[in-house]
Design a protein around this motif. Structure first.
Motif, PDB file in Angstrom:
ATOM      1  N   THR A 228      47.940  54.224   5.119  1.00 42.02           N
ATOM      2  CA  THR A 228      47.067  54.403   6.276  1.00 42.02           C
ATOM      3  C   THR A 228      47.399  55.711   6.980  1.00 42.02           C
ATOM      4  N   GLY A 229      46.441  56.217   7.705  1.00 41.28           N
ATOM      5  CA  GLY A 229      46.717  57.359   8.577  1.00 41.28           C
ATOM      6  C   GLY A 229      47.132  56.854   9.946  1.00 41.28           C
ATOM      7  N   GLY A 230      47.131  57.761  10.901  1.00 45.47           N
ATOM      8  CA  GLY A 230      47.502  57.372  12.259  1.00 45.47           C
ATOM      9  C   GLY A 230      48.968  57.612  12.515  1.00 45.47           C
ATOM     10  N   SER A 231      49.322  57.610  13.792  1.00 48.80           N
ATOM     11  CA  SER A 231      50.669  58.031  14.178  1.00 48.80           C
ATOM     12  C   SER A 231      51.760  57.123  13.624  1.00 48.80           C
ATOM     13  N   ILE A 232      51.623  55.815  13.797  1.00 48.98           N
ATOM     14  CA  ILE A 232      52.711  54.944  13.335  1.00 48.98           C
ATOM     15  C   ILE A 232      52.704  54.852  11.808  1.00 48.98           C
TER      16      ILE A 232
ATOM     17  N   ASP B 145      41.702  54.421   4.218  1.00 46.82           N
ATOM     18  CA  ASP B 145      40.581  55.205   4.734  1.00 46.82           C
ATOM     19  C   ASP B 145      40.972  56.678   4.725  1.00 46.82           C
TER      20      ASP B 145
ATOM     21  N   GLY C 278      46.939  50.788  10.243  1.00 51.48           N
ATOM     22  CA  GLY C 278      47.144  50.996  11.668  1.00 51.48           C
ATOM     23  C   GLY C 278      46.055  50.234  12.414  1.00 51.48           C
ATOM     24  N   ILE C 279      46.108  50.247  13.693  1.00 47.94           N
ATOM     25  CA  ILE C 279      45.067  49.578  14.500  1.00 47.94           C
ATOM     26  C   ILE C 279      44.753  50.482  15.684  1.00 47.94           C
ATOM     27  N   GLY C 280      43.472  50.615  15.982  1.00 45.74           N
ATOM     28  CA  GLY C 280      43.074  51.445  17.122  1.00 45.74           C
ATOM     29  C   GLY C 280      43.037  50.637  18.404  1.00 45.74           C
TER      30      GLY C 280
ATOM     31  N   HIS D 110      39.998  48.748  15.699  1.00 45.01           N
ATOM     32  CA  HIS D 110      39.567  49.127  14.348  1.00 45.01           C
ATOM     33  C   HIS D 110      40.778  49.132  13.416  1.00 45.01           C
ATOM     34  N   VAL D 111      40.502  48.894  12.160  1.00 41.87           N
ATOM     35  CA  VAL D 111      41.496  49.088  11.095  1.00 41.87           C
ATOM     36  C   VAL D 111      40.807  49.925  10.011  1.00 41.87           C
TER      37      VAL D 111
ATOM     38  N   ARG E 163      33.802  59.585   7.666  1.00 42.41           N
ATOM     39  CA  ARG E 163      34.986  59.035   7.026  1.00 42.41           C
ATOM     40  C   ARG E 163      34.603  58.249   5.779  1.00 42.41           C
TER      41      ARG E 163
ATOM     42  N   LYS F 250      47.965  49.683  22.451  1.00 37.34           N
ATOM     43  CA  LYS F 250      47.464  48.802  21.387  1.00 37.34           C
ATOM     44  C   LYS F 250      47.579  47.328  21.766  1.00 37.34           C
TER      45      LYS F 250
HETATM   46  O1  6PG Z   1      42.230  57.770  10.071  1.00 43.14           O
HETATM   47  C1  6PG Z   1      42.821  57.112  10.875  1.00 43.14           C
HETATM   48  O2  6PG Z   1      43.120  57.535  11.968  1.00 43.14           O
HETATM   49  C2  6PG Z   1      43.208  55.725  10.508  1.00 43.14           C
HETATM   50  O3  6PG Z   1      43.592  55.383   9.285  1.00 43.14           O
HETATM   51  C3  6PG Z   1      43.116  54.704  11.563  1.00 43.14           C
HETATM   52  O4  6PG Z   1      42.697  53.456  11.154  1.00 43.14           O
HETATM   53  C4  6PG Z   1      44.485  54.616  12.248  1.00 43.14           C
HETATM   54  O5  6PG Z   1      45.396  53.956  11.436  1.00 43.14           O
HETATM   55  C5  6PG Z   1      44.388  53.944  13.588  1.00 43.14           C
HETATM   56  O6  6PG Z   1      43.408  54.593  14.347  1.00 43.14           O
HETATM   57  C6  6PG Z   1      45.694  53.984  14.335  1.00 43.14           C
HETATM   58  O7  6PG Z   1      46.023  55.312  14.566  1.00 43.14           O
HETATM   59  P1  6PG Z   1      47.118  55.716  15.639  1.00 43.14           P
HETATM   60  O8  6PG Z   1      48.393  55.064  15.192  1.00 43.14           O
HETATM   61  O9  6PG Z   1      47.192  57.213  15.564  1.00 43.14           O
HETATM   62  O10 6PG Z   1      46.626  55.227  16.944  1.00 43.14           O
END
Ligand code: 6PG
Length: 293
Positions: free
Chosen positions: A75-79, A107, A184-186, A190-191, A221, A244
């Motif tokens: 997954t992307g995102g900070s964590i 994604d 991750g989760i927004g 969202h996931v 995306r 979150k």
């Molecule tokens: O492309 C992306 O950004 C994601 O894959 C998205 O689903 C991400 O995992 C969440 O938005 C959490 O992101 P953060 O940890 O940065 O809040």
């Protein structure tokens, strides 16, 4: 009320497993979507990332010992990227046979290959450039300007074909049974790139779709859909920070996945919500456990 139930009115305990109300009560939604969630809380984001990295090592080593190859969805995102960076640092990471690991993405931001904002770029910089992966087993999601031109729909179709080709008859789906699917989760729950109320959430056939108008930039995306995510043996939703906490609470309540996509992210055998204390600060009543720090 049992002692356990009585104690559970307190705030979440760090490092302790908790089971969702759906788990205890065997609700219809839990059965429909797969394994009910187990919640594990760590003291802070740093320890959450470290503990999740260690958990990945154990999981992949176990799977490779049993079956030879293993698969993971990133997954992307900070964590999500922080976990990969920690994984690169764990000495035990070399217990994983990186050559026999299939790497997929949940994604991708539809940006050119190498763009710093791509989830792929973040994963490569944090981890994949530092371990001995088989490039043929690193399945990056499409980018504009590639074989699919600038149409994310065509890219999504091609990714779906790759997943289909990797699925085996005993996978029971049109995608492999991923051993771990990281998500991750927004703040909006969202996931992957499945945002509340968007058409992708209704998808029952296609395993990968193009997403337009995403509220989180960039707007275009490519994302796995629920049928693909729910084919995973294990789904791990990772969340840190107070921002979150509401999303986590809703995802663990009886909310539906159209309004709260994370509530529909379930693994076939196991669903984990790996949280830091701040993200766990608003868990639904009955999920909180004693001994909070
Ligand atoms: O492309 C992306 O950004 C994601 O894959 C998205 O689903 C991400 O995992 C969440 O938005 C959490 O992101 P953060 O940890 O940065 O809040």
């Amino acid at each position: 009320m049992s002692d356990e139930r009585a104690e559970s009115a307190a705030a979440p305990a760090v490092g302790r497993e908790m089971h969702s109300p759906a788990d205890r009560e065997g609700s219809a939604s839990a059965e429909r979507y797969g394994a009910p969630p187990t919640v594990i809380v760590h003291p802070d984001a740093d320890l959450l990332a470290k503990a999740t990295a260690a958990r990945i090592v154990t999981r992949l080593v176990d799977v490779q010992a049993a079956r030879g190859t293993a698969s993971i969805v990133l997954t992307g995102g900070s964590i999500g990227i922080a976990v990969l960076a920690e994984l690169a640092e764990v000495p035990a990471r070399d217990a994983i046979d990186w050559r026999r690991l299939e790497i997929w993405w949940g994604d991708e931001r539809f940006l050119p290959t190498g763009d710093a904002e791509r989830n792929e770029t973040g994963a490569r910089e944090a981890l994949l450039d530092h371990v001995n992966v088989d490039p043929g087993r690193v399945h990056a999601m499409p980018a504009p300007g590639g074989p699919d031109g600038d149409e994310p729909e065509r890219g999504a179709e091609r990714y779906a074909r790759s997943l289909h080709a990797a699925a085996r008859p005993d996978d029971h789906a049109d995608v492999p049974s991923f051993d771990v699917c990281l998500l991750g989760i927004g703040p909006d729950a969202h996931v992957a790139s499945l945002f509340p109320e968007q058409p992708a959430l209704y998808e029952e056939e296609r395993t990968v779709v193009a997403v337009h108008g995403a509220p989180k930039p960039p707007p275009t995306r490519v994302s796995l859909t629920f049928p693909a995510i729910r084919a995973a043996r294990e789904v791990w939703v990772i969340a840190s920070g107070e921002g979150k906490a509401d999303a986590v609470r809703l995802a663990l309540s009886e909310a539906g996945p159209i309004q709260v996509p994370a509530s529909g992210a379930r693994g076939r055998s196991r669903t984990l919500f790996l949280l830091d204390r701040a993200a766990a600060s608003k868990l639904p009543a009955g999920l909180a456990a004693p001994g909070a720090l």
